[in-house]
Scaffold this motif. Structure first.
Motif, PDB file in Angstrom:
ATOM      1  N   VAL A  36       7.692 -35.294   3.769  1.00  0.00           N
ATOM      2  CA  VAL A  36       7.649 -34.295   4.842  1.00  0.00           C
ATOM      3  C   VAL A  36       6.536 -33.281   4.602  1.00  0.00           C
ATOM      4  O   VAL A  36       5.765 -32.952   5.512  1.00  0.00           O
ATOM      5  N   LEU A  37       6.439 -32.764   3.366  1.00  0.00           N
ATOM      6  CA  LEU A  37       5.404 -31.773   3.079  1.00  0.00           C
ATOM      7  C   LEU A  37       4.020 -32.382   3.232  1.00  0.00           C
ATOM      8  O   LEU A  37       3.079 -31.704   3.668  1.00  0.00           O
ATOM      9  N   GLY A  38       3.895 -33.650   2.897  1.00  0.00           N
ATOM     10  CA  GLY A  38       2.603 -34.322   3.090  1.00  0.00           C
ATOM     11  C   GLY A  38       2.211 -34.401   4.560  1.00  0.00           C
ATOM     12  O   GLY A  38       1.051 -34.201   4.924  1.00  0.00           O
ATOM     13  N   ALA A 103      -5.181 -42.495   5.575  1.00  0.00           N
ATOM     14  CA  ALA A 103      -5.682 -41.175   5.955  1.00  0.00           C
ATOM     15  C   ALA A 103      -5.722 -40.251   4.737  1.00  0.00           C
ATOM     16  O   ALA A 103      -6.703 -39.519   4.525  1.00  0.00           O
ATOM     17  N   MET A 104      -4.670 -40.294   3.934  1.00  0.00           N
ATOM     18  CA  MET A 104      -4.615 -39.449   2.742  1.00  0.00           C
ATOM     19  C   MET A 104      -5.729 -39.827   1.765  1.00  0.00           C
ATOM     20  O   MET A 104      -6.390 -38.953   1.180  1.00  0.00           O
ATOM     21  N   GLU A 109     -11.159 -38.642  -0.624  1.00  0.00           N
ATOM     22  CA  GLU A 109     -12.532 -39.087  -0.908  1.00  0.00           C
ATOM     23  C   GLU A 109     -13.570 -38.102  -0.396  1.00  0.00           C
ATOM     24  O   GLU A 109     -14.663 -37.983  -0.950  1.00  0.00           O
ATOM     25  N   GLU A 110     -13.231 -37.369   0.642  1.00  0.00           N
ATOM     26  CA  GLU A 110     -14.181 -36.417   1.237  1.00  0.00           C
ATOM     27  C   GLU A 110     -14.053 -35.001   0.662  1.00  0.00           C
ATOM     28  O   GLU A 110     -14.908 -34.151   0.901  1.00  0.00           O
ATOM     29  N   ASN A 111     -12.984 -34.745  -0.082  1.00  0.00           N
ATOM     30  CA  ASN A 111     -12.732 -33.383  -0.555  1.00  0.00           C
ATOM     31  C   ASN A 111     -12.303 -33.414  -2.019  1.00  0.00           C
ATOM     32  O   ASN A 111     -11.161 -33.762  -2.338  1.00  0.00           O
ATOM     33  N   ASP A 112     -13.228 -33.048  -2.897  1.00  0.00           N
ATOM     34  CA  ASP A 112     -12.963 -33.127  -4.335  1.00  0.00           C
ATOM     35  C   ASP A 112     -11.718 -32.352  -4.747  1.00  0.00           C
ATOM     36  O   ASP A 112     -10.982 -32.763  -5.646  1.00  0.00           O
ATOM     37  N   LEU A 118      -2.650 -35.664  -2.850  1.00  0.00           N
ATOM     38  CA  LEU A 118      -1.877 -35.953  -1.648  1.00  0.00           C
ATOM     39  C   LEU A 118      -0.941 -37.154  -1.841  1.00  0.00           C
ATOM     40  O   LEU A 118      -1.275 -38.114  -2.548  1.00  0.00           O
ATOM     41  N   PRO A 119       0.234 -37.128  -1.218  1.00  0.00           N
ATOM     42  CA  PRO A 119       1.155 -38.275  -1.314  1.00  0.00           C
ATOM     43  C   PRO A 119       0.598 -39.468  -0.559  1.00  0.00           C
ATOM     44  O   PRO A 119       0.042 -39.320   0.531  1.00  0.00           O
TER      45      PRO A 119
END
Length: 501
Positions: A36-38, A103-104, A109-112, A118-119
């Motif tokens: 849920v938090l993810g 998506a996660m 991959e785009e944000n170090d 992320l789950p």
């Protein structure tokens, strides 16, 4: 009614959470929490991205897919396959779990900063994909703008969800959650307007979020806070990273989850403020392997209880004028097992203990025991004095098992603390007292507030003692007579049906 701290009456946040609750099914609460938090986090960063994306489109320079345009404003760049519109378009397909997992991965991959945080377990078989799709669809159709800024709503929903999961998980909740009323009390006392804020066992990051909110309430600049934390539990460390991100905060929580006693992530840090709620009475902390540690200035903590290990670690990492707000079980106020009594005495003699505040019971989801707040200050204004407050009768029950403090309760505590440091008289029998070191020494360096504040004064009703005793004994005699009559009546009735006594 005074404002409450928890999200118990936040209708829209509650609506979102209860809708997401459809996902629970047979998934364990601890795993379901991350699901849920993810989703809330994915929706949050996508909304943030879309807001900036629309601005860039309107500017007309074709920079809307330029990653640097987002990074420059501390907005996470979300690739096309991770944007909420795309995810929502797949909500009612059997592949929705795989779509979210991808998506996660794409976002990491785009944000170090988000790498490994992320789950990514939405495709697993035990998670009902029909229900997952319904929740995604629900999030897609929510009219967030009608209830305020989308990002603010999602941030508050994240906090509300953390509180709800703490309630569901009970004792396990102590690993990631400190009740907001306790956190806010510490923050209102310490007033971290700017500087370095440190929590060596930060859980899901609640101390940092409340510190930032304090700054915002007082029209300060959140970017003047430097956040440092550490957390041992890997899942909780990830929750803290997500919690900071969803509230727009940057912080250094170390390279990964790590043991604060054995693998200090911020060795050279000297913090202006330390706020922390370490595990109570931790017995398996490895103190026997740290006998010569430089942090034990006031004495070697017993290997069977980490309370004074945590306290000394935090004092060691305070700046010369730093302040510490620490939550500990009440046993720490009087414990004398091993070296605990001597350590406490040494800390008191060094004139570090500024205030001890006994809190009500039932504030925690993980335990029903009462706790106390230790306020330690390396630069005390009232030297040689310690404030004792007994707040055990404050607060209100929010359900049969849990208590909460209101904003008014917290304001009263923080205002009395401020009156104390400004030299005002705060004496109130049964509630507040200021003691000097000599008085504390006379009490064998025990810091239980009840020893110092005394009993609350009872208002005299004006009835002379002899008259009151005569009246009360007469009333008691009448009650005894009535009791005897009832006893005889019961005996007669039992005898009538053949059960004589």
């Amino acid at each position: 009614m005074s404002e409450k701290i928890t999200g118990a009456n936040l209708g829209f946040e509650k609506e979102i959470f209860e809708a997401a609750n459809k996902l629970r099914g047979n998934v364990d609460a601890a795993e379901y929490k991350n699901v849920v938090l993810g989703l809330i986090f994915l929706k949050y960063i996508s909304d943030s991205f879309e807001e900036k994306y629309k601005e860039l489109v309107e500017e007309g320079y074709g920079f809307e897919e330029d990653r640097e345009e987002y990074v420059a404003e501390n907005i996470f760049f979300v690739p096309k396959e991770a944007r909420w519109d795309y995810v929502a378009s797949k909500a009612m397909t059997p592949e929705i779990g795989q779509v979210i997992d991808k998506a996660m991965v794409a976002i990491e991959e785009e944000n170090d900063r988000l790498k490994g945080i992320l789950p990514k377990n939405y495709a697993r078989p035990e998670l009902d994909k029909r229900r997952l799709g319904e929740v995604v669809d629900l999030f897609n159709n929510l009219k967030l703008k009608e209830h305020g800024i989308s990002k603010d709503i999602l941030g508050r929903t994240y906090e509300y969800a953390l509180a709800e999961f703490a309630s569901q998980e009970g004792k396990k909740a102590g690993e990631f959650y400190t009740p907001p009323s306790i956190v806010r009390t510490l923050v209102e006392i310490l007033e971290p307007y700017e500087g370095r804020v440190y929590d060596p066992c930060c859980g899901s990051g609640g101390m940092f979020v409340q510190s930032a909110k304090f700054v915002e309430r007082h029209q300060g600049r959140v970017n003047q806070l430097s956040i440092y934390g550490q957390e041992l539990n890997a899942t909780t460390w990830k929750l803290a990273q997500m919690n900071l991100a969803i509230h727009g905060l940057e912080g250094d929580l170390g390279k990964g989850p790590a043991d604060t006693f054995f693998n200090v992530q911020h060795e050279t840090l000297r913090a202006d403020y330390v706020l922390s709620n370490p595990m109570f009475n931790q017995s398996d902390w490895g103190g026997d392997k740290l006998v010569e540690d430089v942090r034990w200035k006031y004495g070697l903590p017993p290997s069977g209880n980490a309370n004074y290990g945590w306290m000394q670690h935090m004092i060691y990492h305070l700046a010369p004028k730093g302040k510490l707000g620490l939550v500990l079980a009440n046993g720490s106020l009087s414990a004398s097992t091993g070296s605990e009594g001597k350590i406490r005495e040494n800390i008191i003699r060094d004139d570090l203990v500024e205030a001890i505040i006994a809190m009500p019971d039932k504030l925690f989801y993980s335990t029903g025991i009462s706790v106390s707040l230790w306020i330690i200050n390396k630069d005390k204004k009232q030297q040689g004095k310690t404030l004792f407050l007994d707040c055990r009768n404050m607060g209100h029950m929010v359900d049969r098992a849990h208590r909460d403090l209101s904003v008014d309760d917290i304001a009263k505590i923080s205002e009395i603390y401020k009156d104390f440091i400004n030299g005002k008289d705060i004496e109130e029998a049964g509630f507040g007292h200021v003691a000097d070191i000599e008085e504390i020494e006379a009490n064998n360096f025990v810091l239980t507030p009840g020893r110092y504040v005394g009993l609350e004064e009872v208002e005299d009703d004006g009835e002379p003692f002899d008259e009151k005793m005569e009246r009360l004994t007469n009333e008691l005699g009448l009650l005894f007579a009535e009791s005897n009559k009832l006893e005889e009546l019961i005996r007669d009735q039992l005898g009538d049906i053949g059960y004589g006594v």
